[in-house]
Write an enzyme that holds these catalytic residues in place. Structure first.
Site, PDB file in Angstrom:
ATOM      1  CB  ALA A 151     -11.271   1.896   4.402  1.00  0.00           C
ATOM      2  CG  HIS A 168      -2.104  -0.889   1.020  1.00  0.00           C
ATOM      3  ND1 HIS A 168      -3.326  -0.430   0.617  1.00  0.00           N
ATOM      4  CD2 HIS A 168      -2.223  -2.226   1.118  1.00  0.00           C
ATOM      5  CE1 HIS A 168      -4.154  -1.443   0.501  1.00  0.00           C
ATOM      6  NE2 HIS A 168      -3.502  -2.553   0.794  1.00  0.00           N
ATOM      7  CB  ALA A 171     -10.218   6.832  -7.456  1.00  0.00           C
ATOM      8  CD  GLU A 172      -9.181   2.919  -2.816  1.00  0.00           C
ATOM      9  OE1 GLU A 172      -9.773   1.926  -3.267  1.00  0.00           O
ATOM     10  OE2 GLU A 172      -8.036   2.869  -2.317  1.00  0.00           O
TER      11      GLU A 172
END
Length: 167
Positions: A117, A62, A81-82
């Site tokens: 997240a 990540h 995008a996140e």
């Protein structure tokens, strides 16, 4: 799903740069129902059963939040995008400096980047979580980061497979 190759092509990137998760999921059950929840359950099983080193490699795959890869345009499409959705592509100079400082301290302490997240969170929410979680023990943070990886995977699958189970 027609073949292992097509399954891995479609879902191999759900766990960041870790197609082995999809390969093992297909090997366990080549007849996975193609819904977000079913594919997620199938992918999570081999991730949880993997060795500590394999799970650590997934965490290390990540990117840093608002880090060098983001600046250089080197994020995966999903990560870009996140992060943009949470406003991490629009940080002030002082906010960017704080994220960079925390990224460095966190990675030095835990050996992998801070993972959260980000969907539905603001940059302030993320910064607060960052500052809270940096005080966790390495064991707590490994489990927390792993749970966040699983949540990211579900969110990615829900965007890939829109339907009634994804509301």
């Amino acid at each position: 799903m027609a073949s292992k190759e097509s399954f891995v092509t479609r879902f191999g990137g759900v766990f960041e740069h870790s197609p082995w998760v999809a390969e093992r999921a297909f090997d366990r059950d080549p007849h996975i129902a193609v819904t977000a929840d079913s594919v997620h359950a199938a992918l999570v099983a081999p991730f949880r059963d993997a060795s500590q080193a394999e799970r650590l490699a997934v965490l290390r795959a990540h990117p840093d939040l608002a880090g060098k890869l983001a600046i250089a345009g080197g994020l995966t499409k999903d990560s870009k995008a996140e992060q943009a959705g949470a406003g991490l592509d629009r940080l002030s100079a002082s906010e960017h400096a704080r994220f960079s400082e925390l990224n460095t301290a966190y990675t030095e302490k835990f050996g992998f980047p801070f993972i959260i997240a980000v969907k539905g969170l603001t940059k302030d929410d993320i910064l607060a979580a960052f500052e809270r979680r940096i005080d966790n023990s390495p064991e707590q943070e490994f489990e927390t980061a792993s749970a966040q990886v699983e949540k990211i995977a579900l969110l990615r699958l829900r965007s890939m497979l829109p339907g009634e189970d994804n509301a």
